[in-house]
Design a protein around this motif. Structure first.
Motif, PDB file in Angstrom:
ATOM      1  N   ASP A  53       0.835  -1.202   0.000  1.00  0.00           N
ATOM      2  CA  ASP A  53       0.000   0.000   0.000  1.00  0.00           C
ATOM      3  C   ASP A  53       0.868   1.250   0.000  1.00  0.00           C
ATOM      4  O   ASP A  53       0.591   2.207  -0.734  1.00  0.00           O
ATOM      5  N   ALA A  54       1.912   1.248   0.821  1.00  0.00           N
ATOM      6  CA  ALA A  54       2.807   2.406   0.884  1.00  0.00           C
ATOM      7  C   ALA A  54       3.501   2.608  -0.467  1.00  0.00           C
ATOM      8  O   ALA A  54       3.649   3.743  -0.935  1.00  0.00           O
ATOM      9  N   ARG A  55       3.900   1.522  -1.097  1.00  0.00           N
ATOM     10  CA  ARG A  55       4.566   1.613  -2.401  1.00  0.00           C
ATOM     11  C   ARG A  55       3.611   2.178  -3.449  1.00  0.00           C
ATOM     12  O   ARG A  55       3.982   3.032  -4.253  1.00  0.00           O
ATOM     13  N   ARG A  56       2.351   1.707  -3.428  1.00  0.00           N
ATOM     14  CA  ARG A  56       1.359   2.226  -4.388  1.00  0.00           C
ATOM     15  C   ARG A  56       1.125   3.715  -4.173  1.00  0.00           C
ATOM     16  O   ARG A  56       1.034   4.480  -5.136  1.00  0.00           O
ATOM     17  N   GLU A  57       1.013   4.123  -2.909  1.00  0.00           N
ATOM     18  CA  GLU A  57       0.809   5.547  -2.615  1.00  0.00           C
ATOM     19  C   GLU A  57       1.990   6.371  -3.112  1.00  0.00           C
ATOM     20  O   GLU A  57       1.807   7.445  -3.691  1.00  0.00           O
ATOM     21  N   ARG A  58       3.208   5.865  -2.873  1.00  0.00           N
ATOM     22  CA  ARG A  58       4.401   6.589  -3.321  1.00  0.00           C
ATOM     23  C   ARG A  58       4.424   6.704  -4.840  1.00  0.00           C
ATOM     24  O   ARG A  58       4.699   7.775  -5.388  1.00  0.00           O
ATOM     25  N   GLU A  59       4.102   5.608  -5.529  1.00  0.00           N
ATOM     26  CA  GLU A  59       4.090   5.643  -6.994  1.00  0.00           C
ATOM     27  C   GLU A  59       3.034   6.607  -7.514  1.00  0.00           C
ATOM     28  O   GLU A  59       3.271   7.340  -8.476  1.00  0.00           O
ATOM     29  N   THR A  60       1.876   6.620  -6.868  1.00  0.00           N
ATOM     30  CA  THR A  60       0.812   7.551  -7.263  1.00  0.00           C
ATOM     31  C   THR A  60       1.274   8.987  -7.068  1.00  0.00           C
ATOM     32  O   THR A  60       1.067   9.844  -7.935  1.00  0.00           O
ATOM     33  N   ARG A  61       1.889   9.255  -5.919  1.00  0.00           N
ATOM     34  CA  ARG A  61       2.411  10.607  -5.651  1.00  0.00           C
ATOM     35  C   ARG A  61       3.457  11.003  -6.676  1.00  0.00           C
ATOM     36  O   ARG A  61       3.463  12.136  -7.173  1.00  0.00           O
ATOM     37  N   GLU A  62       4.361  10.064  -6.993  1.00  0.00           N
ATOM     38  CA  GLU A  62       5.411  10.367  -7.969  1.00  0.00           C
ATOM     39  C   GLU A  62       4.831  10.659  -9.342  1.00  0.00           C
ATOM     40  O   GLU A  62       5.272  11.574 -10.031  1.00  0.00           O
ATOM     41  N   LYS A  63       3.821   9.899  -9.753  1.00  0.00           N
ATOM     42  CA  LYS A  63       3.172  10.150 -11.039  1.00  0.00           C
ATOM     43  C   LYS A  63       2.500  11.514 -11.049  1.00  0.00           C
ATOM     44  O   LYS A  63       2.588  12.254 -12.021  1.00  0.00           O
ATOM     45  N   GLN A  64       1.815  11.823  -9.927  1.00  0.00           N
ATOM     46  CA  GLN A  64       1.131  13.110  -9.841  1.00  0.00           C
ATOM     47  C   GLN A  64       2.149  14.250  -9.886  1.00  0.00           C
ATOM     48  O   GLN A  64       1.931  15.255 -10.576  1.00  0.00           O
ATOM     49  N   GLN A  65       3.256  14.103  -9.176  1.00  0.00           N
ATOM     50  CA  GLN A  65       4.277  15.144  -9.185  1.00  0.00           C
ATOM     51  C   GLN A  65       4.884  15.302 -10.574  1.00  0.00           C
ATOM     52  O   GLN A  65       5.132  16.423 -11.024  1.00  0.00           O
ATOM     53  N   ALA A  66       5.099  14.176 -11.253  1.00  0.00           N
ATOM     54  CA  ALA A  66       5.650  14.254 -12.615  1.00  0.00           C
ATOM     55  C   ALA A  66       4.670  14.960 -13.541  1.00  0.00           C
ATOM     56  O   ALA A  66       5.069  15.781 -14.380  1.00  0.00           O
ATOM     57  N   THR A  67       3.377  14.649 -13.398  1.00  0.00           N
ATOM     58  CA  THR A  67       2.353  15.303 -14.219  1.00  0.00           C
ATOM     59  C   THR A  67       2.332  16.802 -13.927  1.00  0.00           C
ATOM     60  O   THR A  67       2.290  17.622 -14.858  1.00  0.00           O
ATOM     61  N   GLU A  68       2.367  17.153 -12.637  1.00  0.00           N
ATOM     62  CA  GLU A  68       2.342  18.572 -12.269  1.00  0.00           C
ATOM     63  C   GLU A  68       3.582  19.294 -12.783  1.00  0.00           C
ATOM     64  O   GLU A  68       3.498  20.439 -13.239  1.00  0.00           O
ATOM     65  N   MET A  69       4.735  18.644 -12.703  1.00  0.00           N
ATOM     66  CA  MET A  69       5.951  19.275 -13.207  1.00  0.00           C
ATOM     67  C   MET A  69       5.859  19.463 -14.723  1.00  0.00           C
ATOM     68  O   MET A  69       6.307  20.483 -15.262  1.00  0.00           O
ATOM     69  N   GLY A  70       5.280  18.492 -15.407  1.00  0.00           N
ATOM     70  CA  GLY A  70       5.087  18.626 -16.858  1.00  0.00           C
ATOM     71  C   GLY A  70       4.165  19.785 -17.189  1.00  0.00           C
ATOM     72  O   GLY A  70       4.428  20.554 -18.120  1.00  0.00           O
ATOM     73  N   GLN A  71       3.084  19.910 -16.401  1.00  0.00           N
ATOM     74  CA  GLN A  71       2.163  21.030 -16.623  1.00  0.00           C
ATOM     75  C   GLN A  71       2.861  22.355 -16.363  1.00  0.00           C
ATOM     76  O   GLN A  71       2.705  23.309 -17.136  1.00  0.00           O
TER      77      GLN A  71
END
Length: 127
Positions: A53-71
Motif C-alpha cells: 500500500d505504501a509503495r502504491r501511494e508513493r508511486e501515485t504521488r510520484e506520477k502526480q508530481q511528474a504530471t504537475e511538473m510537466g504542466q
C-alpha cells in the motif's frame, strides 16, 4: 535377581511405550507449532500488504508530481503570467452543499470531476 528382572521389565516397557508416547506428543506439538506459525504468517502478510500500500501511494504521488511538473514546464514555456499559472496548477475546489452531497449520484459525479481536475471536493453548509 528380582532387581534384574525388574530392570528388564522396565527396559521392555520403555522400549514399547516410547514410540507411542512420541507419537502422542508429536500431534500436540504439531498443533502448537502450526498455531504459532499461523500467527507469524498472518502478521507477515499484514506487513507485506502495508508495504505494498505504501509503495502504491508513493508511486501515485510520484506520477502526480511528474504530471504537475510537466504542466508547470508547459505553462512556463508558453510564457503565461504567474497568476494564470498559479490558478491553473491549483484549481478551486468543487463545492457541494450538504443537501447536494446527500444525492449519491451527484456526489460521485462531483468527486470524479474533482479528481480529474486535480482538486478537492468541499462540502459547504446550505445557505
Amino acid at each position: 535377581m528380582p532387581d534384574d528382572q525388574n530392570d528388564k521389565l522396565m527396559e521392555q516397557f520403555i522400549e514399547r511405550a516410547t514410540p507411542k508416547l512420541l507419537e502422542a506428543m508429536q500431534e500436540g506439538l504439531a498443533k502448537q507449532i502450526e498455531d504459532q506459525i499461523g500467527g507469524l504468517k498472518a502478521n507477515a502478510e499484514k506487513m507485506l500488504d502495508e508495504i505494498k500500500d505504501a509503495r502504491r501511494e508513493r508511486e501515485t504521488r510520484e506520477k502526480q508530481q511528474a504530471t504537475e511538473m510537466g504542466q508547470l514546464k508547459t505553462l512556463l514555456e508558453r510564457g503565461d503570467a504567474p497568476k494564470d499559472i498559479h490558478q491553473h496548477l491549483s484549481p478551486e475546489p468543487i463545492r457541494l452543499t450538504r443537501t447536494q452531497a446527500r444525492d449519491a449520484a451527484l456526489y460521485r459525479k462531483a468527486k470524479a470531476q474533482a479528481e480529474k481536475a486535480g482538486t478537492t471536493l468541499e462540502i459547504v453548509t446550505d445557505e
